[in-house]
Scaffold this motif. Structure first.
Motif, short mmCIF file in Angstrom:
data_model
loop_
_atom_site.label_atom_id
_atom_site.label_comp_id
_atom_site.label_asym_id
_atom_site.label_seq_id
_atom_site.Cartn_x
_atom_site.Cartn_y
_atom_site.Cartn_z
N LYS A 85 -7.08 4.01 -7.87
CA LYS A 85 -7.34 4.92 -6.76
C LYS A 85 -7.23 4.22 -5.40
CE LYS A 85 -10.33 8.01 -9.41
NZ LYS A 85 -11.70 8.55 -9.59
N VAL A 86 -7.49 2.91 -5.38
CA VAL A 86 -7.37 2.16 -4.12
C VAL A 86 -6.09 1.33 -4.07
CG1 VAL A 86 -9.87 2.06 -3.85
CG2 VAL A 86 -8.70 0.17 -4.96
N LYS A 87 -5.35 1.34 -5.17
CA LYS A 87 -4.09 0.61 -5.34
C LYS A 87 -4.34 -0.89 -5.56
CE LYS A 87 -1.29 3.91 -2.74
NZ LYS A 87 -0.33 4.11 -1.62
N ILE A 88 -3.78 -1.39 -6.64
CA ILE A 88 -3.95 -2.77 -7.05
C ILE A 88 -3.33 -3.73 -6.04
CG2 ILE A 88 -1.81 -2.86 -8.39
CD1 ILE A 88 -5.12 -4.37 -9.57
N GLU A 89 -3.96 -4.89 -5.87
CA GLU A 89 -3.46 -5.94 -5.01
C GLU A 89 -3.23 -7.19 -5.85
OE1 GLU A 89 -2.68 -5.82 -1.85
OE2 GLU A 89 -3.58 -3.96 -1.13
N GLU A 90 -2.53 -8.16 -5.28
CA GLU A 90 -2.19 -9.38 -6.02
C GLU A 90 -3.43 -10.19 -6.38
OE1 GLU A 90 -0.07 -11.91 -8.20
OE2 GLU A 90 0.71 -10.09 -7.27
N LYS A 91 -4.35 -10.33 -5.42
CA LYS A 91 -5.54 -11.15 -5.65
C LYS A 91 -6.75 -10.25 -5.88
CE LYS A 91 -3.77 -15.30 -4.97
NZ LYS A 91 -3.81 -16.38 -5.99
N CYS A 92 -7.33 -10.36 -7.08
CA CYS A 92 -8.49 -9.54 -7.45
C CYS A 92 -9.62 -10.46 -7.91
CB CYS A 92 -8.15 -8.58 -8.57
SG CYS A 92 -6.77 -7.46 -8.23
N ALA A 93 -10.85 -10.03 -7.66
CA ALA A 93 -12.01 -10.81 -8.08
C ALA A 93 -13.07 -9.89 -8.65
CB ALA A 93 -12.57 -11.60 -6.90
N LYS A 152 -6.98 -8.30 -19.34
CA LYS A 152 -5.99 -7.77 -20.27
C LYS A 152 -5.55 -6.37 -19.85
CE LYS A 152 -5.37 -6.60 -25.17
NZ LYS A 152 -6.02 -6.59 -26.52
N ILE A 153 -6.50 -5.51 -19.50
CA ILE A 153 -6.19 -4.13 -19.14
C ILE A 153 -5.46 -4.06 -17.79
CG2 ILE A 153 -7.19 -1.88 -18.54
CD1 ILE A 153 -7.40 -2.49 -21.51
N ILE A 154 -5.93 -4.86 -16.84
CA ILE A 154 -5.34 -4.84 -15.50
C ILE A 154 -4.00 -5.57 -15.46
CG2 ILE A 154 -5.66 -5.61 -13.09
CD1 ILE A 154 -8.67 -5.29 -13.54
N ILE A 200 -9.01 -7.24 -3.59
CA ILE A 200 -9.70 -6.24 -4.42
C ILE A 200 -10.93 -6.91 -5.02
CG2 ILE A 200 -9.64 -4.83 -6.51
CD1 ILE A 200 -8.01 -3.56 -4.39
N VAL A 201 -12.09 -6.33 -4.74
CA VAL A 201 -13.35 -6.84 -5.29
C VAL A 201 -13.91 -5.81 -6.28
CG1 VAL A 201 -15.73 -7.46 -4.79
CG2 VAL A 201 -13.91 -8.20 -3.25
#
Length: 261
Positions: free
Chosen positions: A204-212, A229-231, A97-98
């Motif tokens: 909307k795109v569904k959270i993934e483990e690795k985000c940047a 904090k929010i995520i 997720i970018v």
């Protein structure tokens, strides 16, 4: 040697990278100052000088961004979303997720393991969801935009912004100042409002483990921490968040197997 350049000419900043195969040799970042044409020429010139190269040594040039159409020399243009996806995959291969917080818009891009776009949500209807609101509020509060993050992280009572419009957010911030609210609480409240908007986009795109996070917003420590904090997840941040799109532009141009001679 296979030298390639990537340019990302955005609404405010121009970015260029010079690469030799898959290695970044140099990069340059500068404000547009009202001219996409001059910015594209100057940023490429500076990046080439830093790499110790001349224009004639380039095998290919990839471009992206709002000002890419003003470039007059041969180039291969790709979309901003595709270039961000490819560039972030190069910098942080594990990320899926970018979050790109730019001046005009915020994008949440789901990235495949090969750096392709799997899904994308863009918030470009109002500056309140982009980096532009940070610039607006920094002027209202008379705080350097580079110092917003440092103010925000000291806040103990973030102000709640009731509006989703940048114009009304500016008015609301002015009202808060008149009420004697601390600058850090106003800034933190803005960051909180932005983080909530971005989180709704991520869902909307569904959270993934690795985000940047990338783009100018990634340089705002207060926004990054509020997003985390929010995520509920740590966010990876590239060493230089401004150049991910330019890297993607260079890589995607080379992958089209067209070489300028």
């Amino acid at each position: 040697m296979f030298y390639k350049a990537g340019l990302d000419i955005g609404s405010v900043m121009a970015k260029a990278v010079i690469m030799d195969n898959d290695k970044v040799l140099s990069y340059s970042i500068m404000p547009n100052r009202g001219s996409f044409y001059n910015a594209a020429n100057n940023v490429l010139k500076e990046a080439l000088e830093k790499a110790g190269l001349t224009y004639d040594k380039l095998n290919i040039i990839g471009t992206t961004g709002l000002g890419a159409s003003f470039i007059t020399y041969p180039h291969i243009k790709n979309t901003e979303v595709a270039c961000q996806s490819r560039g972030m995959n190069y910098l942080l291969p594990s990320v899926r997720i970018v979050i790109e917080v730019g001046d005009q818009s915020t994008r949440v891009i789901k990235v495949t393991e090969k750096g392709r776009v799997a899904d994308c949500v863009i918030n470009d209807r109002c500056a309140a969801g982009s980096g532009r609101i940070l610039l607006i509020i920094s002027k209202v509060l008379r705080v350097n935009i580079n110092d917003l993050g440092n103010f925000s992280i000291t806040s103990t009572n973030p102000v709640r912004f009731s509006t989703s419009c940048s114009v009304f957010a500016e008015t609301e911030a002015i009202s808060r100042i008149a009420e004697g609210i601390k600058k850090e609480d106003i800034i933190a409240g803005l960051h909180q409002s932005m983080a909530i908007k971005i989180y709704s986009m991520i869902q909307k795109v569904k959270i993934e483990e690795k985000c940047a996070i990338t783009g100018g917003g990634a340089k705002d420590l207060g926004l990054v921490k509020m997003l985390q904090k929010i995520i509920g997840k740590d966010l990876l941040v590239p060493d230089e968040p401004f150049i991910s799109g330019a890297i993607g532009a260079a890589l995607m141009a080379a992958e089209k197997e067209v070489v300028f001679t």
